[in-house]
Structures are given as C-alpha cells and as structure tokens.
Motif scaffolding. Structure first.
Motif, PDB file in Angstrom:
ATOM      1  N   PRO A   1      -4.710  81.690 -12.655  1.00  0.00           N
ATOM      2  CA  PRO A   1      -5.190  80.313 -12.529  1.00  0.00           C
ATOM      3  C   PRO A   1      -6.595  80.165 -13.102  1.00  0.00           C
ATOM      4  CG  PRO A   1      -4.310  81.139 -10.443  1.00  0.00           C
ATOM      5  CD  PRO A   1      -4.406  82.307 -11.359  1.00  0.00           C
ATOM      6  N   ALA A   2      -6.874  79.005 -13.673  1.00  0.00           N
ATOM      7  CA  ALA A   2      -8.227  78.732 -14.144  1.00  0.00           C
ATOM      8  C   ALA A   2      -9.189  78.791 -12.967  1.00  0.00           C
ATOM      9  CB  ALA A   2      -8.284  77.357 -14.811  1.00  0.00           C
TER      10      ALA A   2
ATOM     11  N   PRO B   1     -13.656  79.565 -11.834  1.00  0.00           N
ATOM     12  CA  PRO B   1     -15.011  79.972 -12.205  1.00  0.00           C
ATOM     13  C   PRO B   1     -15.210  81.478 -12.098  1.00  0.00           C
ATOM     14  CG  PRO B   1     -14.989  78.854 -10.077  1.00  0.00           C
ATOM     15  CD  PRO B   1     -13.645  78.649 -10.695  1.00  0.00           C
ATOM     16  N   LEU B   2     -14.274  82.162 -11.431  1.00  0.00           N
ATOM     17  CA  LEU B   2     -14.357  83.619 -11.333  1.00  0.00           C
ATOM     18  C   LEU B   2     -14.123  84.287 -12.672  1.00  0.00           C
ATOM     19  CD1 LEU B   2     -12.412  84.074  -7.986  1.00  0.00           C
ATOM     20  CD2 LEU B   2     -14.884  84.178  -8.328  1.00  0.00           C
ATOM     21  N   ASN B   3     -13.679  83.528 -13.680  1.00  0.00           N
ATOM     22  CA  ASN B   3     -13.525  84.057 -15.033  1.00  0.00           C
ATOM     23  C   ASN B   3     -14.556  83.470 -15.991  1.00  0.00           C
ATOM     24  OD1 ASN B   3     -10.368  84.112 -13.995  1.00  0.00           O
ATOM     25  ND2 ASN B   3     -10.952  85.866 -15.223  1.00  0.00           N
ATOM     26  N   ASN B   4     -15.634  82.949 -15.464  1.00  0.00           N
ATOM     27  CA  ASN B   4     -16.686  82.425 -16.322  1.00  0.00           C
ATOM     28  C   ASN B   4     -17.382  83.554 -17.073  1.00  0.00           C
ATOM     29  OD1 ASN B   4     -16.149  79.865 -15.524  1.00  0.00           O
ATOM     30  ND2 ASN B   4     -18.021  79.558 -14.335  1.00  0.00           N
ATOM     31  N   ALA B   5     -18.017  83.188 -18.191  1.00  0.00           N
ATOM     32  CA  ALA B   5     -18.758  84.178 -18.970  1.00  0.00           C
ATOM     33  C   ALA B   5     -19.802  84.848 -18.087  1.00  0.00           C
ATOM     34  CB  ALA B   5     -19.425  83.503 -20.166  1.00  0.00           C
TER      35      ALA B   5
ATOM     36  N   ARG C   1      -5.548  85.346  -8.557  1.00  0.00           N
ATOM     37  CA  ARG C   1      -4.826  86.508  -9.060  1.00  0.00           C
ATOM     38  C   ARG C   1      -5.750  87.720  -9.077  1.00  0.00           C
ATOM     39  NH1 ARG C   1      -0.553  85.505 -13.568  1.00  0.00           N
ATOM     40  NH2 ARG C   1       0.212  84.441 -11.707  1.00  0.00           N
ATOM     41  N   VAL C   2      -5.272  88.820  -8.508  1.00  0.00           N
ATOM     42  CA  VAL C   2      -6.070  90.041  -8.431  1.00  0.00           C
ATOM     43  C   VAL C   2      -5.292  91.191  -9.052  1.00  0.00           C
ATOM     44  CG1 VAL C   2      -7.252  89.259  -6.339  1.00  0.00           C
ATOM     45  CG2 VAL C   2      -5.191  90.662  -6.129  1.00  0.00           C
ATOM     46  N   VAL C   3      -6.019  92.207  -9.488  1.00  0.00           N
ATOM     47  CA  VAL C   3      -5.407  93.442  -9.956  1.00  0.00           C
ATOM     48  C   VAL C   3      -5.884  94.551  -9.043  1.00  0.00           C
ATOM     49  CG1 VAL C   3      -7.256  93.893 -11.638  1.00  0.00           C
ATOM     50  CG2 VAL C   3      -5.021  94.963 -11.943  1.00  0.00           C
ATOM     51  N   LEU C   4      -4.962  95.410  -8.615  1.00  0.00           N
ATOM     52  CA  LEU C   4      -5.311  96.483  -7.688  1.00  0.00           C
ATOM     53  C   LEU C   4      -4.429  97.695  -7.961  1.00  0.00           C
ATOM     54  CD1 LEU C   4      -3.660  95.909  -4.248  1.00  0.00           C
ATOM     55  CD2 LEU C   4      -3.518  94.153  -5.987  1.00  0.00           C
TER      56      LEU C   4
ATOM     57  N   ARG D   1      -7.680  86.330 -19.311  1.00  0.00           N
ATOM     58  CA  ARG D   1      -6.911  85.552 -18.364  1.00  0.00           C
ATOM     59  C   ARG D   1      -5.819  86.356 -17.659  1.00  0.00           C
ATOM     60  NH1 ARG D   1      -6.877  80.148 -18.786  1.00  0.00           N
ATOM     61  NH2 ARG D   1      -5.746  80.306 -16.818  1.00  0.00           N
ATOM     62  N   ASN D   2      -5.865  87.670 -17.710  1.00  0.00           N
ATOM     63  CA  ASN D   2      -4.851  88.463 -17.016  1.00  0.00           C
ATOM     64  C   ASN D   2      -4.940  88.294 -15.505  1.00  0.00           C
ATOM     65  OD1 ASN D   2      -4.091  89.365 -19.487  1.00  0.00           O
ATOM     66  ND2 ASN D   2      -4.708  91.491 -19.182  1.00  0.00           N
ATOM     67  N   TYR D   3      -6.164  88.219 -14.999  1.00  0.00           N
ATOM     68  CA  TYR D   3      -6.381  88.131 -13.561  1.00  0.00           C
ATOM     69  C   TYR D   3      -7.771  87.556 -13.319  1.00  0.00           C
ATOM     70  CZ  TYR D   3      -8.802  92.527 -14.539  1.00  0.00           C
ATOM     71  OH  TYR D   3      -9.625  93.485 -15.078  1.00  0.00           O
ATOM     72  N   ASN D   4      -8.021  87.165 -12.068  1.00  0.00           N
ATOM     73  CA  ASN D   4      -9.314  86.594 -11.707  1.00  0.00           C
ATOM     74  C   ASN D   4     -10.281  87.636 -11.163  1.00  0.00           C
ATOM     75  OD1 ASN D   4      -7.209  84.117 -10.449  1.00  0.00           O
ATOM     76  ND2 ASN D   4      -8.521  83.716 -12.210  1.00  0.00           N
ATOM     77  N   VAL D   5      -9.787  88.512 -10.284  1.00  0.00           N
ATOM     78  CA  VAL D   5     -10.675  89.444  -9.566  1.00  0.00           C
ATOM     79  C   VAL D   5     -10.042  90.836  -9.531  1.00  0.00           C
ATOM     80  CG1 VAL D   5     -11.835  89.944  -7.371  1.00  0.00           C
ATOM     81  CG2 VAL D   5     -11.538  87.566  -8.103  1.00  0.00           C
ATOM     82  N   PRO D   6     -10.776  91.884  -9.905  1.00  0.00           N
ATOM     83  CA  PRO D   6     -10.288  93.252  -9.697  1.00  0.00           C
ATOM     84  C   PRO D   6     -10.664  93.734  -8.295  1.00  0.00           C
ATOM     85  CG  PRO D   6     -12.317  93.304 -10.959  1.00  0.00           C
ATOM     86  CD  PRO D   6     -12.021  91.849 -10.694  1.00  0.00           C
TER      87      PRO D   6
END
Length: 486
Positions: free
Chosen positions: A248-249, A251-255, A313-316, A405-410
């Motif tokens: 999802p879009a 701000p956690l993916n901001n530059a 969306r998280v990656v773990l 854009r794969n995920y928001n937070v690792p």
C-alpha cells in the motif's frame, strides 16, 4: 590470491548513498553490579575467573584479542579500476583500534531518552570508507552505574555465511572469559590500483579450456554472460511479479534522509506466551500483533481515522512461520539476522478489535508463508555470475527503484531465544538489534527474545517519523490490550 567481496557483499557496499547507508547495529546494556553480586556466590567451576570490571582499556584489549575470529574487521575495501572485478578486502596498513572503539558518556541524569538520542546520532553518520567498516562505543553515565556498548557494522561485513557481527564476537555464554592465544597480526602490503586491474584481467583470462572449446561447451565468458543475463531476467521477473502485487502507498516508503531516530521497548515474554497459548497461535504471531497495534496507533496519530481494510506490508524471516528454517541455519538463537529466507505478509492495522487483529495476523502469515508469490528474494545482485561490476552506481539505483514498493516495513525477528550473554564477566541485561534502514524505507523494526523479555528496537527516518519515541508507549499499550481476557 585476492580476497574478493562476494556478489552480495559488493551489492551492499555499492548500495550506500547519502540518504541511506547499509550499516546495522547492536545495543548491549551491561550491569557491572550484577556481576559483582554473582562473584560473591561460591562457584563449583575450576576455571579461574578474573575480576568482572569493564572499562575502556579492558574493552579494547578484549576486542583486540577477539578480532582474529573476524579477520575482515581489520581490512578495508578497495575498488578495482573501471569495475573490472568486484572490490577486494585488503589489510588496513594504518589500522588503529582506538579509532574504531570510542568512549562516550551521557550527561546527567543519563536516562533512556538521552541514550536513544546518542544512538540516533551515531547511526545517522556514515562509516568512513577509507577504514575498516565498523565502530564500537563504550557509553557511560547510565542510571545505577550501568554501561552500554553500541556497535555499528556495515552489512558487507556480516552478510556471508558464518560471518559474525562484532558484538557476537566479544560476547561469552558464561561469566568465565575465555582468552584466545595472542594474535600477532601484521598487515600485508596493500596492492596498488594497477596490480588490482591487471589481476582482474588475468583472473578473467585464466578460465580453463581453449576459447573455441569453451564456447562449444558453454564455459566461455560469452556463455557466462548469457547465463548471467538469463539469471538477471529471472530475477527481474520476480521483482515485476512482486511489484504488480505492491505494498500500500505509505509515508513509510518516503525517500530516506540521513538523519535517524531510535527507540526501544520491552514486554515480558511470559505474558506474550500466555497470550499465544490462549489464542492458539505462536509467539511470533503475538509479536506481529503487537507491531500491528503499534502501527495502527501511529497511523491514527497521523490521520484522523483508519479505514477498516487498511494494511501495512512487512517482510520478515520465513523462520517466523517455520522454526525448522532457523534451526537449519543456526544451531542457537542469534540477534543479528541477515541474509535469511523471508516472506511478505500484511498487518491488518485497520482492524479495531485486538483479538480479531491477532487472528488475522496469524491467518495471513500462515497463508503467505506458503505462497511462492509472497516469498521475498531480498536484496540480491543482478549479475552474481559475473565478476565484472561495470556500472555499480547505476545498477544500485535501479535496484532501489524496483525494490521500493515490495513492502513498507522490514521486521527482523528470530524463532529461538538468545541465551544469556556476558562481556568480560559482566552480564548483558538487555540486548537490542538495530536493523539496517535502507533507501526508500522510513522505518525498520527488530525483536530479540532475550532474558525472558521481548526487546523491540525501532529505527526510523527522523524527517518522516519525528514522533518515533511514542512507539515505546504504543508497544506497551498493544501488549496490554492483548493481555485483557475477552
């Protein structure tokens, strides 16, 4: 024979940029008074013990003795002219351990907020690429006479199999401190730029077989290039597949800027285990549900309301669903978790009911851990089959854009608890892993299971999450709402 960086190590080395550097860290809280109390108790061990004191000279001596277990910590990275080959590790002829191990102190009253601010400043600064890529800080002035050790290490030093982070090198499993044989290290003569370039060319030309025979048998540079291209196409297809199901879009993916902010929190492991037993799920599910509650509260602090179907969306690590994965990789719990199989899942932050949220977290994680579409390839070089690195900056920039854009937070978490650790006989009472905050990521989270506590660490871009310290309260609130019997 040169010691060349692996393809993955080289990728992390070239991924460094002004706004984000690929280093990670570890924060160890030490209580010398607990060690002194333990020394008053009789011991059945025949192993002689030394006084459990820790100061700067003793820490330096300890690290000097243990560096033989991590030889690359005395090496610098040298790039090869024109990218003719991957960079190499070479001995630092001017190695000065006092540059890498530094002493710092907190002003009175020395509270946790001041410690977190100091760590944020240290983690904001890039490592000096003209020296070995690590630093260590002995931090004094904590309440009750406690000490802290902060380590900062580049990912290229710890990504390979069997590679240890410096905090793992200096920690012991018992108060009895083993002393290794004296390490009489002398730096070798560093190769010059011309020598590295000619060596790279000679390495490329020395492949076995006649050129025509190699072409016919598929072992030539042309065939190698073709194989590399095919592998890159497959990896590109994997990335495209993940992007079409993008996060999802947010701000956690901001530059990302270069300024960090850091916060920690702990909750009792036993309480989380009771929650897991009550709702028939795993401890990792409870950890993810706590993180979901934290992110939900943060989103509500930014927006007036959250949609019921909103997710993050998280990656773990895949071991969070399959503990056997962890046991196949590491025989015991580790706190530095890099380069392991991962998967992508969604946290239902839009769900208001905490018990329903926990059930959804567990269900989604179980489903996506078994989906090939949700398995994460993680950061990987485009052409690992080739030794040539012709355009590292360009390829690194391309990787960052495609991976955005794969995920928001690792989230870094282990399945196995970490056994108690000691430094120079002093017990480590708290242990926090500080994950890498890569470009296009504004937040990274880690959870370490240590001394009957689940120890959460958050590192973020200060420009995106200036209110990160509030997440300390959010962790406790999320734990408490799950603890209430419905």
């Amino acid at each position: 024979m040169v010691n060349r960086l692996s393809p993955r190590d080289a990728m992390f080395y070239f991924l460094d940029e002004t706004g984000a550097t690929t280093h990670l860290g570890v924060l160890l809280i030490i209580d010398p008074h607990a060690a002194a109390a333990d020394e008053e108790q009789p011991s059945d061990s025949d192993t002689p013990t030394t006084p459990a004191t820790l100061d700067y000279p003793r820490l330096v001596a300890l690290v000097e003795n243990r560096l033989q277990l991590a030889p690359n910590y005395r090496k610098v990275v040298r790039e090869v002219t024109l990218g003719l080959a991957r960079p190499v590790w070479v001995d630092d002829p001017d190695f000065d351990i006092n540059f890498h191990i530094r002493r710092s102190g907190l002003p009175r009253p020395g509270d946790i907020g001041q410690l977190q601010d100091l760590i944020a400043r240290v983690m904001s600064r890039p490592l000096d690429r003209t020296r070995p890529l690590w630093e260590m800080y002995l931090i004094e002035g904590l309440p009750d006479g406690k000490l802290a050790i902060l380590t900062k290490t580049h990912r290229c030093l710890v990504d390979g199999a069997g590679a240890l982070e410096i905090s793992e090198v200096i920690c012991d499993e018992s108060p009895e401190q083993p002393v290794l044989d004296e390490d009489l290290w002398m730096p070798g003569s560093p190769p010059g730029a011309a020598s590295l370039a000619f060596g790279a060319l000679a390495e490329a030309m020395s492949r076995p077989g006649d050129l025509i025979e190699s072409v016919l048998r598929g072992n030539s540079i042309v065939s190698e290039l073709r194989s590399g291209m095919e592998g890159a196409v497959r990896r590109f297809g994997d990335v495209v597949q993940q992007i079409t199901d993008s996060a999802p879009a947010s701000p956690l993916n901001n530059a990302t800027t270069s300024t960090r902010i850091f916060a920690v929190a702990t909750v009792p492991r036993r309480g989380c285990a009771k929650i897991a037993e009550r709702y028939d799920c795993t401890l990792n599910d409870v950890e993810l549900a706590i993180v979901s509650g934290v992110l939900r509260r943060w989103m509500l602090s930014v927006h007036e309301y959250v949609q019921a179907d909103d997710t993050v969306r998280v990656v773990l690590p895949l071991s969070a669903r399959d503990p056997a994965v962890e046991r196949r990789i590491d025989a015991e719990g580790r706190w530095v978790s890099v380069g392991k199989p991962s998967f992508v899942t969604d946290l239902p932050v839009g769900e208001d009911n905490p018990t329903v949220r926990l059930a959804q977290v567990a269900g989604l994680a179980n489903r996506y851990a078994q989906s090939s579409r949700r398995l994460s390839m993680g950061p990987r070089p485009w052409f690992p089959e080739l030794g040539v690195v012709p355009f590292p900056e360009l390829s690194s920039r391309t990787f960052r854009n495609l991976n955005r854009r794969n995920y928001n937070v690792p989230i870094a978490m282990g399945t196995l608890p970490v056994a108690p650790r000691f430094i120079a006989g002093n017990p480590v009472t708290e242990l926090y892993a500080i994950p890498t905050l890569m470009a296009q990521r504004a937040l990274a989270i880690s959870v370490v299971d240590y001394r009957d506590e689940l120890q959460f660490a958050f590192i973020a871009d200060r420009g995106v999450l200036p209110d990160l310290p509030a997440m300390t309260d959010y962790v406790l609130e999320s734990f408490e709402e799950l603890s209430v019997i419905k």
